[in-house]
Design an enzyme around this catalytic site. Structure first.
Site, PDB file in Angstrom:
ATOM      1  N   GLY A  43     -28.048 -12.124   0.797  1.00 39.35           N
ATOM      2  CA  GLY A  43     -26.689 -11.814   1.234  1.00 39.35           C
ATOM      3  C   GLY A  43     -26.673 -11.644   2.738  1.00 39.35           C
ATOM      4  O   GLY A  43     -27.377 -12.349   3.477  1.00 39.35           O
ATOM      5  N   GLN A  62     -27.828  -9.293   4.939  1.00 39.64           N
ATOM      6  CA  GLN A  62     -29.114  -9.035   5.607  1.00 39.64           C
ATOM      7  C   GLN A  62     -30.215  -9.965   5.107  1.00 39.64           C
ATOM      8  O   GLN A  62     -31.078 -10.390   5.887  1.00 39.64           O
ATOM      9  CB  GLN A  62     -29.547  -7.581   5.382  1.00 39.64           C
ATOM     10  CG  GLN A  62     -28.798  -6.575   6.233  1.00 39.64           C
ATOM     11  CD  GLN A  62     -29.077  -6.708   7.720  1.00 39.64           C
ATOM     12  OE1 GLN A  62     -30.197  -6.997   8.146  1.00 39.64           O
ATOM     13  NE2 GLN A  62     -28.062  -6.494   8.516  1.00 39.64           N
ATOM     14  N   HIS A  88     -31.836   0.273   4.732  1.00 36.71           N
ATOM     15  CA  HIS A  88     -30.964   1.451   4.735  1.00 36.71           C
ATOM     16  C   HIS A  88     -31.725   2.534   3.968  1.00 36.71           C
ATOM     17  O   HIS A  88     -32.347   2.245   2.939  1.00 36.71           O
ATOM     18  CB  HIS A  88     -29.640   1.109   4.061  1.00 36.71           C
ATOM     19  CG  HIS A  88     -28.579   2.165   4.164  1.00 36.71           C
ATOM     20  ND1 HIS A  88     -28.658   3.255   5.022  1.00 36.71           N
ATOM     21  CD2 HIS A  88     -27.398   2.303   3.513  1.00 36.71           C
ATOM     22  CE1 HIS A  88     -27.568   3.990   4.893  1.00 36.71           C
ATOM     23  NE2 HIS A  88     -26.795   3.442   3.982  1.00 36.71           N
TER      24      HIS A  88
END
Ligand SMILES: NC(=O)c1ccc[n+]([C@@H]2O[C@H](COP(=O)([O-])OP(=O)(O)OC[C@H]3O[C@@H](n4cnc5c(N)ncnc54)[C@H](OP(=O)(O)O)[C@@H]3O)[C@@H](O)[C@H]2O)c1
Length: 323
Positions: free
Chosen positions: A25, A27, A106
């Site tokens: 996607g 990233q 993240h």
């Protein structure tokens, strides 16, 4: 603060290693292509029947099913949506090699316990501070994007050099790598999304637009004033900082901003920001995210549909999608 650039970073911890990127996607696409162009052996791991397989293969990348990609790699980067990291990790855990490294962009899923990594794994964070599209275009222009790095688990004793080498290979070492932690990155990122750039700013623009329209101003003029000028201030702040931005705007705008800004963002708003930060830290939002995914994203679907049909969006379209 540790601020590391390419010259400070040893690339060799990634040499002769295969990196599996799970997800193609925002990233996943950028990081896999940047790694590939940096000479790293990359395989993109996708679900069976994934619509992204053709694009990844067409970009010259190897593609495999998630479990096969994981089993073949020494480094596995989870770049699927945060809310599915828990089930995805449980699915891949049996396929992860003993002593492999697991990476994230993240800190959320580790900080809030969606993922509890096996003890033999190195676990690192390499979080570019911007979208994948910009990460890729900066890399292609010979530039990079600032990123935060952290180590959650250092089973091998080499997790830090590996995280830094990964950051260098996706081009972030050209701009700088900043030491952080999973908790700091996750909490600050969630706070910003809710209270500042992605939550507070759009709602401020909408409230300003509504106030002008209710006050008899045409939607087009209200849009140009309240929404259309956002990119101007963003570009000035990017180039000169907030103080520098204030010095180049007119005295009228500067004085208006000085007097009006502090009436809008007053002590009450700052107290609400503090409350949002406390709620983020207590895991309240992580739980909301988990519930939203489990319920099939009803609040997100509803909000998207409302926003698409709003006067503000119709005005944007009447203005030709440009300002
Ligand atoms: N978006 C950003 O700008 C940004 C910036 C910094 C950090 N991050 C972090 O980067 C990570 C990825 O975010 P993103 O926005 O790039 O995600 P995204 O674009 O929503 O990811 C979509 C990809 O994930 C795959 N995927 C979804 N569910 C899957 C599953 N169950 N098993 C395997 N693959 C699955 C999709 O596969 P299909 O192709 O089969 O649909 C697709 O290739 C997150 O941790 C995010 O917080 C994002």
């Amino acid at each position: 603060m540790q601020f590391l650039r390419d010259a400070d970073i040893d690339p060799s911890p990634l040499t002769a290693k295969r990196v599996a990127i799970l997800g193609f996607g925002n990233q996943g696409r950028a990081q896999s292509l940047n790694l590939h162009d940096s000479g790293i052996d990359v395989v993109v791991g996708l679900r069976g029947g994934s619509g992204s397989a053709n694009e990844a293969e067409g970009s010259g990348l190897k593609v495999a099913l998630v479990e096969d990609a994981v089993a073949s790699a020494q480094v596995v980067m989870i770049l699927a949506p945060d809310e599915i990291h828990g089930p995805l990790y449980r699915e891949i855990e049996p396929h992860l090699r003993e002593g492999a490294a697991l990476g994230f962009s993240h800190g959320l899923s580790v900080r809030f316990g969606f993922v509890e990594p096996r003890a033999d794994l190195d676990v690192f964070l390499l979080a570019p501070k911007g979208p994948g599209t910009a990460l890729r275009s900066l890399y292609r222009d010979g530039k990079g994007m600032i990123a935060l790095w952290a180590v959650h688990q250092d089973a091998s004793g080499n997790a830090k050099p590996l995280a830094l080498a990964y950051g260098r290979a996706i081009g972030c070492g050209r701009a700088g790598l900043i030491a952080s932690s999973f908790a700091e990155e996750a909490e600050a990122d969630l706070f910003n999304e809710q209270a500042v750039v992605w939550g507070g700013v759009p709602e401020l623009l909408i409230a300003g637009f509504d106030t002008l329209v209710e006050g008899g101003v045409s939607p087009e003029v209200a849009y140009l004033e309240c929404v259309g000028e956002l990119h101007l201030i963003a570009e000035l702040i990017e180039a000169r900082g907030i103080a520098g931005m204030r010095e180049v705007i007119s005295n009228t705008a500067e004085l208006g901003g000085l007097l009006g800004g502090k009436r809008i963002i007053n002590d009450e708003i700052r107290q609400r920001m503090t409350k949002i930060l406390a709620e983020v830290r207590a895991g309240r939002f992580a739980e909301e995210l988990r519930r939203e995914e489990a319920d099939g994203y009803p609040r997100l679907e509803h909000a998207r549909s409302d926003a698409r049909g709003s006067l503000l969006q119709r005005t944007f379209e009447r203005l030709g999608g440009k300002t």
